[in-house]
Write a protein that holds these residues in place. Sequence first.
Motif: not given
Length: 149
Positions: A74, A94, A110, A112, A116, A132, A147, A149
């Motif tokens: 995360g 993010c 990263n 996440r 992302s 990601s 960041c 997404e």
Amino acid sequence: MKRFATLATAAVLTFAIASPANATPDVHPEIEAMLAELPGGTVLSFDEAYWADLDMTMTVPNPFARSVGSCATGSICAYTAIGLSGTKLSWGTCATHTVPGSFVTRSVANARAAGSVAQARNGTTILASASSGTSTNVTGTTTNIRCLE
């Protein structure tokens, strides 16, 4: 009356033995097996236990975790050395995060969700990107980590 007391005692004992408070905590089967083999461990979570007498921790990998190196699931992380080493900064949101001027970013990670992207940038110029679940080394002066997404 004596028979009633005996039945009541039996009912209380049956309830106490079968109650969830006395049941084995919800743990991963591998943790449960190790606890059976090595009594005295303490369950820390579903997938982790600790044996103080042995100074030993057991952690079962989480198949849903997206950690990258020491960058927790995360998070977006920046490191002062290549290959995710050195001092680390991490962010759990993010967004575009300012990197302090005294922090020299040499790698980013990263951890996440899928889709992302973490960008190491100098102003608006992208120096390096990590999708990601990946990491990358960075060259140049990083002023912010962005960041998407």
